[in-house]
Design a protein around this motif. Structure first.
Motif, PDB file in Angstrom:
ATOM      1  N   ARG A 219     -16.943   5.961   5.576  1.00 57.58           N
ATOM      2  CA  ARG A 219     -16.272   5.660   4.316  1.00 57.58           C
ATOM      3  C   ARG A 219     -17.216   4.959   3.367  1.00 57.58           C
ATOM      4  O   ARG A 219     -18.107   4.223   3.779  1.00 57.58           O
ATOM      5  CB  ARG A 219     -15.042   4.792   4.554  1.00 57.58           C
ATOM      6  N   GLU A 220     -17.010   5.217   2.087  1.00 57.00           N
ATOM      7  CA  GLU A 220     -17.823   4.568   1.059  1.00 57.00           C
ATOM      8  C   GLU A 220     -17.547   3.070   1.084  1.00 57.00           C
ATOM      9  O   GLU A 220     -16.386   2.648   1.116  1.00 57.00           O
ATOM     10  CB  GLU A 220     -17.471   5.154  -0.311  1.00 57.00           C
ATOM     11  N   PRO A 221     -18.583   2.220   1.070  1.00 54.57           N
ATOM     12  CA  PRO A 221     -18.355   0.775   1.069  1.00 54.57           C
ATOM     13  C   PRO A 221     -17.552   0.334  -0.138  1.00 54.57           C
ATOM     14  O   PRO A 221     -17.758   0.837  -1.250  1.00 54.57           O
ATOM     15  CB  PRO A 221     -19.780   0.187   1.014  1.00 54.57           C
ATOM     16  N   LYS A 222     -16.613  -0.562   0.068  1.00 62.07           N
ATOM     17  CA  LYS A 222     -15.807  -1.053  -1.047  1.00 62.07           C
ATOM     18  C   LYS A 222     -16.685  -1.846  -2.016  1.00 62.07           C
ATOM     19  O   LYS A 222     -17.575  -2.589  -1.611  1.00 62.07           O
ATOM     20  CB  LYS A 222     -14.682  -1.955  -0.519  1.00 62.07           C
ATOM     21  N   GLY A 223     -16.400  -1.641  -3.305  1.00 63.89           N
ATOM     22  CA  GLY A 223     -17.138  -2.344  -4.341  1.00 63.89           C
ATOM     23  C   GLY A 223     -18.383  -1.628  -4.783  1.00 63.89           C
ATOM     24  O   GLY A 223     -19.065  -2.091  -5.695  1.00 63.89           O
ATOM     25  N   SER A 224     -18.691  -0.470  -4.149  1.00 63.78           N
ATOM     26  CA  SER A 224     -19.914   0.247  -4.551  1.00 63.78           C
ATOM     27  C   SER A 224     -19.579   1.263  -5.619  1.00 63.78           C
ATOM     28  O   SER A 224     -18.438   1.580  -5.863  1.00 63.78           O
ATOM     29  CB  SER A 224     -20.507   0.948  -3.345  1.00 63.78           C
TER      30      SER A 224
ATOM     31  N   GLU B 122     -15.359  12.257   3.841  1.00 59.95           N
ATOM     32  CA  GLU B 122     -14.765  11.391   4.855  1.00 59.95           C
ATOM     33  C   GLU B 122     -13.772  12.126   5.754  1.00 59.95           C
ATOM     34  O   GLU B 122     -13.795  11.961   6.980  1.00 59.95           O
ATOM     35  CB  GLU B 122     -14.073  10.210   4.169  1.00 59.95           C
TER      36      GLU B 122
ATOM     37  N   ASN C 222     -15.412  12.370  -2.080  1.00 53.43           N
ATOM     38  CA  ASN C 222     -15.169  11.401  -1.014  1.00 53.43           C
ATOM     39  C   ASN C 222     -14.190  11.952   0.019  1.00 53.43           C
ATOM     40  O   ASN C 222     -14.348  11.732   1.229  1.00 53.43           O
ATOM     41  CB  ASN C 222     -14.629  10.091  -1.592  1.00 53.43           C
TER      42      ASN C 222
ATOM     43  N   ARG D 276       0.823  -1.207   0.000  1.00 59.30           N
ATOM     44  CA  ARG D 276       0.000   0.000   0.000  1.00 59.30           C
ATOM     45  C   ARG D 276       0.859   1.259   0.000  1.00 59.30           C
ATOM     46  O   ARG D 276       1.710   1.423  -0.859  1.00 59.30           O
ATOM     47  CB  ARG D 276      -0.982  -0.042   1.178  1.00 59.30           C
TER      48      ARG D 276
END
Length: 257
Positions: free
Chosen positions: A252-257, A245, A241, A44
């Motif tokens: 946080r925005e959900p992952k995969g959305s 945030e 975002n 990362r």
């Protein structure tokens, strides 16, 4: 982060292997910066270094990307054993992510003060064309041009205020969401300018110039290029975002959305 760099102990140089894409004006430049993974096994944001790399060497290949504007401002750059001096690191080795985020904040914010000069010149050419072809007499066109002029004055004032804060020691280029707010403002303003330029051009804006080939005028290039303004440097969605945030403290925005 797939681009990697290792320090050659024998020469004291960094050896870079990988690829960088959407590099502005690389085909005209002597140097570029590269964020490379310099600590094997890191993941990362850790273990990255911000390197300055000369482009005029055998280990670098620059491939221009042909754009809708008929130009090639952006490029792909390939590094195959490219070298740069060991001390050409901005910040500390391994802390390149922080340097890159600071650079992006500055790019989105106060550094675009000079860019507003170019925006003003582009707006002047659109107004001149509207006067020349009579479209300035149309109430909707006239209102949109007036709105653009007013909004540009606000954007420039915001940039000057941000510069004053930076000079005063405050990191207004990135802190408190100022950079993201400014990026949303000028990017959408410039995209709207391109759309208004096409409305002013009317039917002429639908065709390339009758000189043979794909020959565009300045306003057609403005329209096509400005479509990228809300994408490069961090898209509108990314900026929103960040504000949601990091500034407003929303989930946080959900992952995969």
């Amino acid at each position: 982060m797939q681009t990697r760099a290792r320090l050659d102990e024998a020469t004291g140089e960094w050896v870079v292997d990988g690829q960088k894409v959407w590099t502005s004006l690389a085909h005209l430049s002597d140097w570029c910066f590269v964020v490379a993974r310099t600590e094997p096994g890191s993941t990362r944001h850790q273990g990255l270094s911000f390197l300055l790399v000369p482009l005029r060497q055998d280990g670098v290949e620059v491939r221009p990307i042909e754009q809708l504007t008929s130009g090639s401002e952006f490029n792909e750059v390939f590094f195959t054993g490219a070298r740069t001096a060991g001390d050409l690191v901005v910040g500390e080795p391994g802390n390149g992510w922080g340097v890159a985020m600071g650079l992006l904040g500055f790019e989105r914010g106060v550094s675009t003060l000079g860019q507003t000069v170019g925006f003003a010149r582009e707006l002047e050419t659109v107004v001149a064309r509207a006067r020349q072809n009579g479209s300035i007499d149309e109430p909707v066109i006239r209102d949109r041009l007036a709105r653009l002029k007013t909004e540009l004055s606000v954007i420039r004032s915001f940039a000057l205020r941000s510069l004053a804060l930076v000079e005063g020691g405050q990191d207004s280029a990135a802190g408190n969401g100022a950079g993201s707010i400014f990026k949303l403002a000028w990017a959408n303003w410039h995209r709207t300018l391109g759309e208004v330029a096409m409305d002013v051009a009317g039917a002429e804006g639908l065709l390339a110039r009758p000189t043979g080939g794909y020959d565009l005028d300045d306003h057609q290039r403005l329209f096509l290029f400005s479509r990228a303004d809300t994408i490069y440097g961090g898209s509108d969605e990314v900026q929103k975002n960040i504000l949601a945030e990091r500034v407003l403290g929303l989930p946080r925005e959900p992952k995969g959305s």
